[in-house]
Design an enzyme around this catalytic site. Structure first.
Site, PDB file in Angstrom:
ATOM      1  N   HIS A 350      62.248 141.152  20.523  1.00  0.00           N
ATOM      2  CA  HIS A 350      63.759 141.208  20.601  1.00  0.00           C
ATOM      3  C   HIS A 350      64.297 140.833  21.653  1.00  0.00           C
ATOM      4  CE1 HIS A 350      67.353 141.375  18.381  1.00  0.00           C
ATOM      5  NE2 HIS A 350      67.019 142.105  17.621  1.00  0.00           N
ATOM      6  N   ARG A 351      63.524 140.776  22.809  1.00  0.00           N
ATOM      7  CA  ARG A 351      63.903 140.479  24.251  1.00  0.00           C
ATOM      8  C   ARG A 351      64.378 139.065  24.200  1.00  0.00           C
ATOM      9  NH1 ARG A 351      59.702 142.735  28.267  1.00  0.00           N
ATOM     10  NH2 ARG A 351      58.508 141.510  26.446  1.00  0.00           N
TER      11      ARG A 351
END
Length: 377
Positions: A350-351
């Site tokens: 998700h980064r």
């Protein structure tokens, strides 16, 4: 003059190696270019080529035993040469390393330390009961009593298993994972594979996984924001599409890489995978063949697994988990029919990959697999 041959660092992540087989014995003549031994690293078993000439005078690691990188593997010199000083020096260096490793941030009394050393006890496993957590005599004795009560069989972790544990732990706790689940109707995929294989020899047969890998690669080509890696300062966009294929081997998992999969035909992908899987299971694959993937596919469908999630193979930012094909009732053209459904899960970091990006990628992948003739165009 005799020369110490150290355990080589055969991969970028190698910390220790296991001698699988010695090709020479003490007293044998060795020449530059000879394969002295077969060494198992955290990734594969490799031939260790010697770069000196002489007589093998000393072997420091037995077959089946492991030692750390730079520890003494062997000594080569002239016939009859005295190497006692080198052997003594190497033993002292190894003992010093072990001592430093055990004593790192651990408080222990001199007597307890002596007892642990003489009994082969790893003091990192012991919680001290003395002042400030210091390990004392009673702690060693208590540890031995508890250990003797346990009726358990144990087996040391292989170099590969320890490497896998370290890599996956880092990935799981450094990359915030999220998961996207979807179903694909693969009726036409089944028909395409059947038609292709009717025209191919037994050795050339195309698997579902071969077609999936091609579709994965073509979808990445349409969505370059999925073919990325995280860096603390920037986003790394990969110009090439290299697909890692998770393969189960003895003691763990290995991920051979199909390079430029978007540019290869299904037949080329099939041959490449068969070759690399075969050599992976024999531990004959080379380190460069399992490095620099940009995306990974893990398929447990052949084991009857309906669906599952996978840990991202960093520095990849995503991994696709593929389940088995199931015949179930589905609604098609407002009618209930029996269809072939395959479940997939996309694990994303998700980064760097948001939900919308991952969803658009899955949408493209589904279109390729539900209308697979597009893969061949």
């Amino acid at each position: 003059m005799a020369k110490i041959i150290s355990m080589p660092k055969l991969s970028d992540t190698m910390e220790e190696g296991t001698v699988v087989k010695w090709n020479k014995k003490i007293g044998d003549k060795v020449s530059e270019g000879d394969i002295l031994a077969e060494i198992e690293t955290d990734k594969a078993t490799q031939d260790f080529e010697i770069d000196v000439n002489g007589i093998l005078l000393f072997i420091g690691v037995k077959e089946g035993e492991k030692t750390r990188v730079d520890d003494v593997l062997a000594i080569i010199g002239k016939e009859g040469e005295n190497i006692n000083h080198l052997i003594s020096k190497s033993k002292k260096q190894k003992e010093k390393k072990e001592e430093e490793k055990k004593d790192d941030r651990i408080f222990i009394s001199p007597l307890a330390k002596k007892m642990a050393k003489s009994r082969g006890i790893f003091i990192n496993d012991i919680k001290g009961s003395g002042e400030y957590g210091r390990i004392v005599k009673r702690d060693i004795e208590s540890y031995e009593r508890k250990k003797s009560k346990k009726d358990l069989e144990s087996k040391s972790h292989s170099t590969m298993r320890k490497s896998i544990a370290k890599h996956l732990t880092f990935s799981k706790f450094s990359a915030p994972h999220y998961y996207l689940f979807s179903k694909i109707c693969v009726d036409e995929l089944i028909d395409l594979r059947k038609n292709l294989n009717e025209k191919l020899s037994y050795e050339e047969k195309i698997s579902f996984n071969d077609i999936i890998i091609k579709a994965v690669a073509l979808s990445l080509k349409k969505h370059p924001d999925m073919n990325v890696s995280w860096d603390e300062e920037k986003v790394l966009y990969h110009s090439n599409i290299h697909i890692g294929v998770a393969v189960a081997v003895k003691d763990g998992l290995i991920v051979p890489v199909i390079r430029n999969a978007d540019k290869k035909s299904l037949l080329q992908i099939s041959k490449d995978i068969k070759d690399k899987i075969s050599r992976s299971k024999l531990k004959k694959i080379q380190p460069e063949e399992i490095e620099n993937s940009t995306f990974t596919v893990s398929n447990l469908g052949m084991y009857g697994i309906e669906s599952f999630t996978s840990i991202i193979n960093t520095p990849n930012s995503s991994i696709l988990s593929v389940g088995s094909i199931m015949r179930i009732p589905i609604v098609k053209n407002s009618e209930i029919k029996i269809g072939n459904i395959m479940k997939i899960t996309l694990s994303c970091d998700h980064r760097i990959i948001d939900g919308v990006i991952g969803s658009k990628y899955i949408d493209s992948l589904i279109k390729f697999l539900e209308d697979p003739i597009r893969i061949l165009l």
